[in-house]
Design a protein around this motif. Structure first.
Motif, short mmCIF file in Angstrom:
data_model
loop_
_atom_site.label_atom_id
_atom_site.label_comp_id
_atom_site.label_asym_id
_atom_site.label_seq_id
_atom_site.Cartn_x
_atom_site.Cartn_y
_atom_site.Cartn_z
N GLU A 126 -3.43 11.91 3.94
CA GLU A 126 -2.72 11.00 3.96
C GLU A 126 -0.99 11.97 4.18
O GLU A 126 -1.14 13.07 4.74
N ARG A 132 3.51 6.67 1.38
CA ARG A 132 2.28 7.38 1.80
C ARG A 132 1.89 6.86 3.27
O ARG A 132 1.40 5.63 3.08
N TYR A 133 0.75 7.32 4.10
CA TYR A 133 0.74 6.68 4.55
C TYR A 133 -1.45 7.02 4.90
O TYR A 133 -1.17 8.12 4.58
N LEU A 134 -1.93 6.47 4.25
CA LEU A 134 -3.60 6.58 4.66
C LEU A 134 -3.89 6.42 6.00
O LEU A 134 -3.78 5.58 6.93
N THR A 193 -10.15 11.79 6.70
CA THR A 193 -9.01 10.70 6.12
C THR A 193 -8.61 11.82 5.10
O THR A 193 -8.64 12.67 4.65
N ILE A 202 -4.35 2.67 10.26
CA ILE A 202 -3.58 3.52 9.09
C ILE A 202 -2.95 2.64 8.70
O ILE A 202 -3.22 1.98 9.51
N HIS A 203 -2.92 3.31 7.33
CA HIS A 203 -2.54 1.62 6.45
C HIS A 203 -1.24 2.29 5.54
O HIS A 203 -1.30 4.08 4.95
N TYR A 204 -0.04 1.65 5.45
CA TYR A 204 1.27 2.40 4.55
C TYR A 204 1.38 2.30 3.28
O TYR A 204 0.81 0.37 2.82
N GLN A 205 1.13 2.69 2.10
CA GLN A 205 0.66 2.63 1.14
C GLN A 205 1.62 2.83 0.02
O GLN A 205 2.12 4.55 0.01
#
Length: 361
Positions: A133, A113-115, A131, A107-110
């Motif tokens: 978002e 948005r969260y991927l 995958t 889980i990656h915060y961009q």
């Protein structure tokens, strides 16, 4: 307690009931994407299906507003499901490494948005990745939905694999061949052809897409009976296992690899023309010839191939053409590849609807 972003259990159960009525793995995967998109209320979700080399993958995407372009193709009756072959993006590689190391979702915060990337495992190895978002962190209810759905579908997919794959090699078995030919024909005969969940061809109009081109080849191990007689059936099984391993390495994740029984295999793969198909098959023939088989040292194969197109998509006709080409290869020295179309042009075979003497079905 589930909040308004989460899904009530009856809805999840209904989705599971619908999913587990599907007996086609590819349609099952696509339906899984659509089900998760609906349950999580997201506009788009993708599945990365890894190749054996881990360099390329097949990207399947479900989106409620995906616009088709020349690099993507429609694979189901739904206009929202597309798939294309791509190089694995660096971020997805990073997510894969993270999941292999931690055994947890990525889980990656961009920005805003969260991927989110979830692994789909096969034999404790990441085979596919989901995958999507979200505009917010995953809630407990959403994580429960995803983990529960993936756990149940993993078990169900294992049952599908068990019924559709050869026990020794793990390749598709011959019982799945005709269903897969029907799927291929839906891609080669044009936009007026569709399929139901059992792979039956339906006359339903779909958006016009460019038809795909496929090649089928029958692969036969030369002098396999002699291998069994000289080295025993255990070593014979080892040859079958190693040949299937090289097949998986040589062909792509979306190519269809079958064991028809005994020493006979079939591959169906995408090819823009006969020349490219010939190169792919010759590369595989050479790899087998050069491969070191324990005790036996050198094993060779003979192959007969044919193209699949709108004039040639019945299972009996396709396999009959390839079988004629294989027979010619075996009768003229073995360790050879011949295309039916070339043999027909040169007068070595004749155009008959059903020429194969082998009982395939």
């Amino acid at each position: 307690m589930l909040n308004k972003k989460d899904v009530a259990p009856p809805s999840l159960l209904n989705k599971l009931v619908s999913l587990t009525t599907i007996r086609d793995i590819e349609l099952f995967e696509f339906s899984l994407l659509k089900t998760l998109a609906e349950l999580l209320s997201i506009n788009q979700i993708s599945m990365y299906k890894l190749d054996q080399t881990n360099a390329t993958c097949w990207l399947s995407t479900y989106s409620i507003d995906l616009i088709q372009d020349d690099s993507k193709r429609q694979l189901s009756e739904s206009q929202e499901i597309y798939t294309s072959e791509i190089t694995i993006p660096e971020e997805i590689k990073s997510a894969q490494l993270w999941m292999e190391t931690t055994r947890k979702p990525y889980i990656h915060y961009q920005g805003d948005r969260y991927l989110v990337v979830y692994p789909i495992l096969a034999a404790n190895k990441i085979e596919e990745m989901l995958t999507f978002e979200l505009p917010h962190p995953l809630t407990e209810g959403e994580m429960l939905i995803i983990s529960s759905l993936l756990s149940i579908t993993h078990n169900f997919r294992s049952l599908l694999d068990e019924s559709q794959k050869d026990k020794l090699t793990g390749l598709l078995n011959r019982q799945t061949f005709e269903v897969n030919i029907k799927k291929i024909s839906a891609l080669t005969v044009g936009p007026d052809v569709g399929q139901d969940h059992d792979g039956n061809i339906l006359n339903r109009r779909r958006p016009k897409v460019e038809t795909e081109k496929f090649c089928l080849a029958i692969i036969d191990i030369d002098d396999f009976k002699s291998i069994n007689d000289r080295f025993g059936h255990i070593m014979g099984d080892e040859v079958l296992l190693l040949l299937s391993y090289v097949m998986k390495q040589n062909f792509r994740a979306r190519d269809l690899l079958f064991r028809f029984g005994g020493e006979e295999f079939v591959v169906i793969f995408r090819a823009p023309d006969k020349e490219e198909a010939y190169k792919a098959l010759e590369r595989f023939r050479n790899r087998i010839q050069e491969y070191h088989f324990p005790q036996i040292e050198t094993v060779t194969i003979s192959m007969g191939a044919t193209l699949i197109n709108e004039l040639n998509y019945l299972a009996s006709e396709i396999i009959g053409r390839a079988d004629q080409a294989l027979y010619h290869a075996k009768q003229n020295g073995k360790n050879q590849l011949h295309f039916y179309e070339n043999l027909l042009e040169n007068g070595y075979v004749f155009d008959k609807k059903e020429t194969s003497t082998t009982d395939f079905f």
